[in-house]
Design an enzyme around this catalytic site. Structure first.
Site, short mmCIF file in Angstrom:
data_model
loop_
_atom_site.label_atom_id
_atom_site.label_comp_id
_atom_site.label_asym_id
_atom_site.label_seq_id
_atom_site.Cartn_x
_atom_site.Cartn_y
_atom_site.Cartn_z
N ASN A 55 33.82 39.16 44.41
CA ASN A 55 34.78 38.91 43.06
C ASN A 55 33.54 38.48 42.06
OD1 ASN A 55 36.16 37.74 41.13
ND2 ASN A 55 37.29 36.38 42.23
N ARG B 156 37.21 42.87 43.51
CA ARG B 156 38.34 42.47 42.72
C ARG B 156 37.90 42.99 41.17
NH1 ARG B 156 39.40 36.87 40.02
NH2 ARG B 156 41.51 37.55 39.12
N HIS C 22 47.27 38.43 38.55
CA HIS C 22 47.44 37.79 39.81
C HIS C 22 48.16 38.71 40.55
CE1 HIS C 22 47.45 33.72 37.98
NE2 HIS C 22 46.39 33.78 38.42
N ARG D 15 45.68 26.77 29.14
CA ARG D 15 46.12 28.16 28.54
C ARG D 15 47.44 27.67 28.06
NH1 ARG D 15 44.84 32.49 32.67
NH2 ARG D 15 43.32 31.28 33.56
N GLU E 289 44.05 35.96 48.46
CA GLU E 289 43.95 36.95 47.69
C GLU E 289 42.76 37.89 48.55
OE1 GLU E 289 43.98 34.25 44.30
OE2 GLU E 289 44.52 36.14 43.12
#
Ligand code: ADP
Length: 406
Positions: A7, A93, A182, A243, A386
């Site tokens: 990643n 990823r 996601h 956010r 993940e």
């Protein structure tokens, strides 16, 4: 089969080496602050006796090329591999796959150029991914490499869910639409939920809540994503650590006109200075919960807003799906914050959702049911993984590719 999951961000690379015979993590690590003088490269692994070991180097790491060389040196030093070419596959990823990628694919020149073309849609993520992919291809040319997109799972959304009600030509000319993110996590927990419920994934209707620093919810019908809360970027939807999530866009016009804020500032305010942090100054849910318990009113307000937004999405997606078999909580907050789970599902008996307060207090590293036996909708807590999902998809693509070649 050994698969390395990478990643790569703009200044960091996370990696995990997985043994696909038993899904055990052989080694994992992080290289951070690439491009700065205070870079750090770390690996954690189990030695022959099964004890956890760690190697750490602090040294300037100027770019991704040196970072990946260092990662392979660490993997070799820890005896996880003898050579990068020992690997059976590398899974990368990638956050934004736009409309080009509905599935994971083997990396080739066209795939790399598409990821580059999509940079304007993911300026914070795709350049780092691309740098990682290019260097990795150079350093291990004989290892098959696969890209797994955060957006791919949501490629099944119908147009009425992914379109914005703005002039159509912006979709045609600029591909402005909702993509969702996601996806790897939503897919992983949906598969785990199906297993727990004794159903095939293709029979499962679920609402999956990935609540971490970033947070999103997905409506899954017959195993496929039919709606999700994040949009063109990961800013839309739930309230998050920093956010804003959903907001009336006119707030931006108002701020620009009243305060003279420019685009860059507005971007920073909504992405980095809003959410939990915007309301109470702190973005870490553990601290926010602690402050609220101690009577801090703004922390309590932040928590109430966070939970209320989740509740609204559960209601909306229950309506979108009609039948809901289960609701899944995952991510750092979803897996750990029982108060968030309790509050966001409070008084939802009319939707068939009833949490058992005692089960909800429990902790488990496996799938755990927290709804009452009588609750028509099963509520689950499922630890996401993940990296494993990326490794599984990488393995699947490589095996299918090999079969095609034979
Ligand atoms: P990321 O999105 O960066 O992968 P995580 O999924 O690790 O993030 O989630 C991070 C969030 O989870 C933080 O807000 C953190 O405070 C929260 N969290 C972790 N453990 C707990 C806990 N025990 N109780 C409440 N919140 C927690």
């Amino acid at each position: 089969m050994k698969i390395l999951v990478l990643n790569a961000g703009s200044s960091s690379i996370k990696y995990q080496l997985i043994n696909m015979e038993n899904y055990a993590v052989i080694a994992n690590g992080l290289i951070e602050q690439i491009g700065e003088n205070s870079s750090l490269a770390r690996i954690k692994y189990l030695d022959k006796e099964g004890a956890e070991q760690k190697i750490e180097h602090k040294l300037p790491i100027p770019n991704h090329e040196i970072a990946l060389k260092l990662m392979s040196a660490l993997l070799i030093e820890s005896s996880a591999i003898h050579d990068l070419n020992d690997l059976d596959g590398i899974g990368h990823r990638v956050v934004q796959g736009g409309s080009s990628f509905r599935e994971p694919v083997i990396v080739d020149e066209w795939v790399a150029s598409e990821i580059e073309r999509l940079i304007p849609l993911a300026p914070l993520h795709n350049p780092g991914h691309l740098a990682g992919i290019k260097v990795s291809l150079e350093q291990s040319p004989s290892v098959p490499q696969v890209v797994v997109f955060d957006t791919a799972f949501h490629a099944t959304m119908p147009p009425h869910a992914y379109m914005y009600a703005i002039p159509y030509h912006y979709y045609e000319d600029l591909k402005i639409r909702r993509y969702g993110f996601h996806g790897t996590s939503h897919r992983f927990v949906a598969k785990e939920a199906a297993k727990f419920m004794g159903k095939k994934l293709s029979q499962l209707n679920a609402i999956t809540l990935h609540l971490g620093n970033g947070a999103s919810v997905s409506a899954i019908q017959n195993g496929q994503s039919v709606d999700t809360s994040m949009g063109l970027t990961p800013l839309e939807g739930l309230m998050m650590g920093t956010r804003s999530g959903d907001i009336d866009p006119a707030v931006l016009f108002y701020l620009a006109r009243k305060e003279g804020l420019d685009i860059e500032t507005l971007d920073r305010v909504l992405n980095k200075e809003s959410g939990l942090k915007g309301i109470c100054g702190i973005n870490d849910m553990r601290e926010v919960g602690q402050m609220a318990e101690e009577g801090n009113e703004k922390a309590q307000l932040a928590l109430d807003m966070f939970n209320y937004r989740i509740k609204k999405y559960i209601g909306a997606y229950s309506a979108a799906l009609g039948r809901v078999d289960c609701i899944v909580f995952t991510g750092g907050i979803g897996e750990n914050a029982h108060n968030v789970r309790a509050k966001s599902c409070e008084n939802l008996q009319n939707l068939g959702i009833e949490i058992d307060p005692i089960l909800n207090q429990k902790r488990s590293s496996r799938t755990m049911q927290i709804s009452t036996k009588e609750s028509p909708v099963t509520v689950l807590v499922i630890p996401t993984n993940e990296e494993l999902e990326i490794a599984l998809q990488t393995q699947e693509v490589i095996l299918a590719h090999k079969q095609k070649l034979h």
